[in-house]
Design an enzyme around this catalytic site. Structure first.
Site, PDB file in Angstrom:
ATOM      1  N   ASP A   1       0.599  -0.867  -0.396  1.00 11.55           N
ATOM      2  CA  ASP A   1      -0.289   0.101   0.433  1.00 11.55           C
ATOM      3  C   ASP A   1       1.324   1.497   0.563  1.00 11.55           C
ATOM      4  OD1 ASP A   1      -3.439   0.734   1.183  1.00 11.55           O
ATOM      5  OD2 ASP A   1      -1.852   2.239   0.737  1.00 11.55           O
TER       6      ASP A   1
ATOM      7  N   ILE B   1       2.463   0.178  -8.157  1.00 10.91           N
ATOM      8  CA  ILE B   1       1.310  -0.836  -8.603  1.00 10.91           C
ATOM      9  C   ILE B   1       1.479  -0.156  -9.775  1.00 10.91           C
ATOM     10  CG2 ILE B   1       1.125  -3.087  -6.906  1.00 10.91           C
ATOM     11  CD1 ILE B   1      -1.249  -1.200  -8.525  1.00 10.91           C
TER      12      ILE B   1
ATOM     13  N   TYR C   1     -13.718   4.456 -14.427  1.00  7.30           N
ATOM     14  CA  TYR C   1     -12.935   2.824 -13.354  1.00  7.30           C
ATOM     15  C   TYR C   1     -13.680   1.612 -14.404  1.00  7.30           C
ATOM     16  CZ  TYR C   1     -14.453   0.558  -8.926  1.00  7.30           C
ATOM     17  OH  TYR C   1     -14.226  -0.408  -7.985  1.00  7.30           O
TER      18      TYR C   1
ATOM     19  N   LYS D   1     -12.114  -1.704 -15.284  1.00  6.65           N
ATOM     20  CA  LYS D   1     -12.824  -3.311 -14.244  1.00  6.65           C
ATOM     21  C   LYS D   1     -13.462  -3.796 -15.005  1.00  6.65           C
ATOM     22  CE  LYS D   1     -12.232  -1.761  -9.839  1.00  6.65           C
ATOM     23  NZ  LYS D   1     -10.585  -2.664  -8.757  1.00  6.65           N
TER      24      LYS D   1
ATOM     25  N   THR E   1     -16.869   1.262   2.697  1.00  4.98           N
ATOM     26  CA  THR E   1     -15.142   1.276   2.164  1.00  4.98           C
ATOM     27  C   THR E   1     -15.546   2.907   1.994  1.00  4.98           C
ATOM     28  OG1 THR E   1     -14.908   0.978  -0.105  1.00  4.98           O
ATOM     29  CG2 THR E   1     -14.948  -0.312   1.267  1.00  4.98           C
TER      30      THR E   1
END
Length: 297
Positions: free
Chosen positions: A37, A73, A168, A172, A202
């Site tokens: 992270d 990443i 997004y 995805k 979240t």
């Protein structure tokens, strides 16, 4: 005995939220977990601190084994180093879980090129950046009986289309295609690849227009409820499951159907446009009208 005893896992975006819950359960089940992270804010533009360090301390205090990693990443070389340093340190890699992501929400007619590129880079390219060196390592070993796992994270926004998230949603759904490709290509090297479509409360869902739907039943919508299916897919028991998308929400998990033709029409020769229009409406429309409603519409 844990279901993941002796296994080594990398979990990206594991400092908090769904990734954090996955990392904690993996460690509780006996895995050594590399908690990746960078501590970025939700849009990836600033730092929110280093939640990975805190999570590793929590795992260690519970008797588990975990280490932090701050690689970005979305950076190809940094992601390669994440994988290679894990293998060098622990002697192997059994499980790769790709959770890390950001949001730059905007309607398609207002979205900037940078907002598009940033989300595609972190989500879709980020998955490629970690899978590429991991798969090369497993191919080099060449053991068709190995029990290696790739677990990717897609979204209902990709599977159904979210109006304010074209970047997004595209990323995805691209992850689903990447998962299918890896499932076919890597099976011969003892690797399975599956994708999880999660629904949990979240910091990402807090930005949604219908965020109130995630506030009700807070315990049921805890990210902790997304982790068990990931732990199962990470185990050696799940070798039969390859190239599938699984939805997890609260106390339920669902297997998505794999894409396949529903209705096929065939002409004896080149189609006449008007005849095609008539037959398509007669044959295709009943199936589309009967389809489940899009949750984002």
């Amino acid at each position: 005995m844990g279901t993941l005893d002796g296994r080594v896992a990398i979990v990206t975006g594991a400092g908090r939220g769904i990734g954090g819950s996955v990392a904690k359960l993996f460690a509780a089940e006996g895995a050594t977990v590399v908690v990746n992270d960078i501590g970025a804010s939700l849009n990836g533009l600033a730092s929110d601190g280093s939640p990975a360090d805190e999570l590793v301390r929590e795992i260690e205090s519970a008797g588990g084994t975990a280490v932090t990693n701050g690689a970005d990443i979305s950076d190809h070389e940094a992601a390669r180093d994440l994988v290679e340093s894990t293998i060098e340190r622990f002697g192997k890699l059994d499980i790769l879980v790709n959770v890390a992501g950001i949001l730059r929400d905007r309607m398609i007619f207002n979205m900037t090129e940078e907002e598009w590129d940033a989300v595609i880079r972190v989500h879709l390219k980020g998955h490629f950046n970690t899978i590429r060196p991991a798969s090369a390592h497993w191919r080099k070993i060449g053991d068709p009986n190995a029990q290696n796992r790739i677990i990717n994270y897609t979204s209902r926004a990709g599977l159904h289309g979210a109006p304010g998230q074209p970047n997004y949603s595209a990323a995805k759904m691209g992850i689903v295609g990447l998962t299918y490709s890896c499932a076919v290509a890597l099976k011969r090297y003892g690797v399975t690849a599956n994708a999880i479509s999660p629904a949990a409360a979240t910091r990402m869902t807090a930005t949604f227009k219908d965020a109130s739907a995630y506030a009700d039943g807070a315990d049921e919508l805890s990210p902790d409820n997304i982790a068990p299916i990931a732990a199962y897919l990470a185990s050696e028991q799940s070798g039969w499951c390859n190239g599938h998308v699984i939805h997890a929400r609260g106390y339920e998990v669902s297997l998505y159907s794999d894409p396949q033709p529903l209705v096929t029409l065939r002409s004896d020769g080149p189609w006449d446009l008007r005849l095609m229009a008539k037959e398509v409406e007669a044959a295709f429309r009943p199936s589309t009208d009967a389809a489940p409603p899009n949750p984002f519409v």
